[in-house]
Design an enzyme around this catalytic site. Structure first.
Site, short mmCIF file in Angstrom:
data_model
loop_
_atom_site.label_atom_id
_atom_site.label_comp_id
_atom_site.label_asym_id
_atom_site.label_seq_id
_atom_site.Cartn_x
_atom_site.Cartn_y
_atom_site.Cartn_z
N ASP A 137 0.72 -1.87 -0.16
CA ASP A 137 -0.20 -0.08 -0.19
C ASP A 137 0.75 0.95 0.18
O ASP A 137 1.98 1.36 0.58
CB ASP A 137 -0.59 -0.05 1.35
N ASP A 155 -6.80 -1.45 -5.23
CA ASP A 155 -8.05 -1.01 -4.11
C ASP A 155 -9.38 -0.26 -4.14
O ASP A 155 -9.67 -0.63 -3.77
CB ASP A 155 -7.56 -0.99 -2.66
#
Length: 173
Positions: A137, A155
């Site tokens: 991330d 995401d």
């Protein structure tokens, strides 16, 4: 006198029918999401150290983080079994999405696009789990000292796809 001549053919007027694209044609969108997701993660791995952040805007940082859990780091503190659980889950969900896409009626654009985005995001994060054992991330949005959980392109695609799925359901799709 007979006016009908059997040698004269009646002209055939072509009927116009719109060719509707098969929903599987939207799989290019899944491939694009996977490519963009993996390209951005490649850059993050090459340019940032773990936990290193770069301010992009006053409310946006790119910060390299590793997520062993699910969304919002759910189960990140577990002792490792979650990696295999999420890999298995991603395979099952991806298979179901592919079957669903191929069974959709032609011309169902919104639902096809939604499922393709979710599929691309699921596979993008699946690749990370298989290769690295965690999801990379890096997009970190915040307001002053309040930080939203970090996320990535995969995401984002899953979130947009889920929103389109809800929109499709609300409009009676």
């Amino acid at each position: 006198m007979n006016t009908s001549d059997s040698s004269v053919e009646t002209p055939v007027v072509p009927t116009t029918t719109t060719q509707r694209t098969h929903p599987a044609a939207w799989l290019w969108l899944s491939v694009a999401v996977i490519a963009l997701d993996q390209a951005t993660k490649f850059l993050v791995l090459r340019l940032l150290e773990l936990y290193q952040g770069v301010e992009i805007l006053p409310v946006l940082n790119f910060t390299r983080l590793h997520n062993t859990g699910a969304a919002f780091s759910l189960l990140a503190g577990a002792d490792g079994w979650q990696r295999w659980f999420f890999i298995g889950l991603a395979f099952v969900v991806s298979t179901i999405l592919i079957i669903w896409i191929f069974r959709l009626p032609r011309g169902d654009k919104l639902l096809s696009m939604a499922l393709a985005l979710i599929l691309g995001g699921a596979i993008g994060n699946l690749i990370d789990r298989i290769v690295y054992g965690h999801v990379i991330d890096f997009i970190q949005v915040h307001w002053q000292d309040a930080y939203f959980p970090a996320f990535n392109v995969a995401d984002s695609a899953i979130t947009i796809g889920a929103g389109l799925l809800i929109l499709d359901a609300l409009r009676g799709g």
